[in-house]
Design a protein around this motif. Structure first.
Motif: not given
Length: 197
Positions: A77-78, A95-96, A128-132
């Motif tokens: 996902h990330l 980054e992930v 986490a998906m919003s901040i990657v």
């Protein structure tokens, strides 16, 4: 009279109001998923009237409801989100890892399919998906809705740790307690209008 709202890096601004106040709609306009019919909206210095494509590398979005694919792992996902944000291929792995560590999904959960995650872990995956890729602007639409008290406290700690002089966090909530705990300023919405700041 209508209020104008200007937000700055370094703050966590909360849009507070009851269900149906217009908080999520406002967030959708600022994300570019809904077009406003009146007024001017700027994100990262770009007018949304000119199109929203320019803002996507500056903005991370944590929607109100988790958007995950049950068969993909946290790391997948990330990585997908990092590619969507334009992170160079050579930096994606780092980054992930950084995003997963920030939300506490760097251990066993890192290789777990999203369909096997608890509700609290899925919420942390959405954050986490919003901040990657480390975007300077993060929109969070009711980030703790439906969470039990322990998971809500965990998410609050994550949001506190995300605060930075180089980042703006805009979050919606209908909880005064949450707004007071997390936000540097609060805007009160009712019936589709910002009533006070």
């Amino acid at each position: 009279r209508d209020l104008s709202l200007s937000l700055s890096y370094g703050e966590c601004f909360g849009l507070l109001g009851p269900n149906g106040a217009g908080k999520s709609t406002t967030m959708s306009v600022l994300c570019g998923t809904i077009r406003a019919v009146i007024g001017e909206q700027y994100v990262a210095g770009y007018s949304l009237r000119a199109g929203d494509q320019a803002i996507h590398k500056y903005v991370g979005v944590c929607p109100q409801f988790d958007v995950v694919w049950p068969d993909l792992t946290v790391s997948q996902h990330l990585a997908f989100q990092a590619r969507q944000r334009g992170v160079p291929e050579g930096r994606i792995s780092a980054e992930v890892q950084t995003a997963a560590l920030s939300v506490g999904l760097d251990g066993d959960g890192f290789y777990t399919p999203a369909g096997q995650l608890s509700g609290g872990m899925r919420r942390r995956l959405s954050i986490a998906m919003s901040i990657v890729g480390n975007p300077p602007i993060i929109f969070m639409d009711e980030p703790t809705t439906g969470l039990d008290p322990d998971n809500r406290q965990h998410v609050w700690r994550i949001i506190q740790n995300l605060k930075s002089p180089n980042r703006l966090i805009l979050m919606t909530t209908h909880s005064m307690e949450e707004a007071e705990a997390l936000c540097t300023r609060i805007g009160i919405m009712a019936k589709g209008r910002l009533r006070c700041i």
